[in-house]
Design a protein around this motif. Structure first.
Motif, PDB file in Angstrom:
ATOM      1  N   LYS A   5       3.638   5.785   7.581  1.00  0.00           N
ATOM      2  CA  LYS A   5       3.173   4.454   8.006  1.00  0.00           C
ATOM      3  C   LYS A   5       4.262   3.442   8.096  1.00  0.00           C
ATOM      4  N   ALA A  63       2.409   8.656   3.010  1.00  0.00           N
ATOM      5  CA  ALA A  63       2.826   7.275   2.794  1.00  0.00           C
ATOM      6  C   ALA A  63       4.083   6.951   3.602  1.00  0.00           C
ATOM      7  N   MET A 123       0.826  -1.187   0.000  1.00  0.00           N
ATOM      8  CA  MET A 123       0.000   0.000   0.000  1.00  0.00           C
ATOM      9  C   MET A 123       0.872   1.254   0.000  1.00  0.00           C
ATOM     10  N   LYS A 124       2.011   1.163   0.697  1.00  0.00           N
ATOM     11  CA  LYS A 124       2.904   2.309   0.769  1.00  0.00           C
ATOM     12  C   LYS A 124       3.429   2.696  -0.621  1.00  0.00           C
ATOM     13  N   LYS A 125       3.810   1.707  -1.403  1.00  0.00           N
ATOM     14  CA  LYS A 125       4.337   1.968  -2.746  1.00  0.00           C
ATOM     15  C   LYS A 125       3.260   2.546  -3.665  1.00  0.00           C
ATOM     16  N   ILE A 126       2.022   2.094  -3.494  1.00  0.00           N
ATOM     17  CA  ILE A 126       0.925   2.616  -4.319  1.00  0.00           C
ATOM     18  C   ILE A 126       0.690   4.092  -4.007  1.00  0.00           C
ATOM     19  N   LEU A 127       0.671   4.434  -2.715  1.00  0.00           N
ATOM     20  CA  LEU A 127       0.482   5.838  -2.332  1.00  0.00           C
ATOM     21  C   LEU A 127       1.642   6.704  -2.797  1.00  0.00           C
ATOM     22  N   GLU A 128       2.857   6.196  -2.669  1.00  0.00           N
ATOM     23  CA  GLU A 128       4.016   6.959  -3.132  1.00  0.00           C
ATOM     24  C   GLU A 128       3.965   7.174  -4.643  1.00  0.00           C
TER      25      GLU A 128
END
Length: 69
Positions: free
Chosen positions: A69, A66, A1-6
Motif C-alpha cells: 500500500k 502492508a 495503518m501500514k505500521k500497525i499491519l507491519e
C-alpha cells in the motif's frame, strides 16, 4: 495503518516461528504463546506444528501486504 499491519505481522511471524522451533526441538518454553491456542482449541491439539506454521505464514503475508500500500 501500514505500521500497525507491519507490527501485527511481525508479532505473528515471531510467535509462529518460535512455536515451530518449540514443537520440533522443545526449546523456547518461555515463548510458547501459541501453545495456549493449540491446547485450548480441540481440533488444533493434534496439529500443533501445522498451526504454528500457518501462524508464521499468515504473519509474513500480513507484513508483505502492508508493503503493497
Amino acid at each position: 495503518m501500514k505500521k500497525i499491519l507491519e507490527g501485527a505481522g511481525l508479532i505473528m511471524l515471531v510467535l509462529g516461528g518460535c512455536g515451530v522451533i518449540r514443537e520440533l526441538t522443545g526449546w523456547f518454553r518461555f515463548m510458547a504463546f501459541t501453545r495456549f491456542l493449540t491446547e485450548n482449541v480441540s481440533f488444533l491439539g493434534n496439529a500443533a506444528l501445522l498451526t504454528n506454521i500457518v501462524i508464521a505464514v499468515v504473519g509474513f503475508a500480513v507484513m508483505m501486504t502492508a508493503d503493497l500500500k
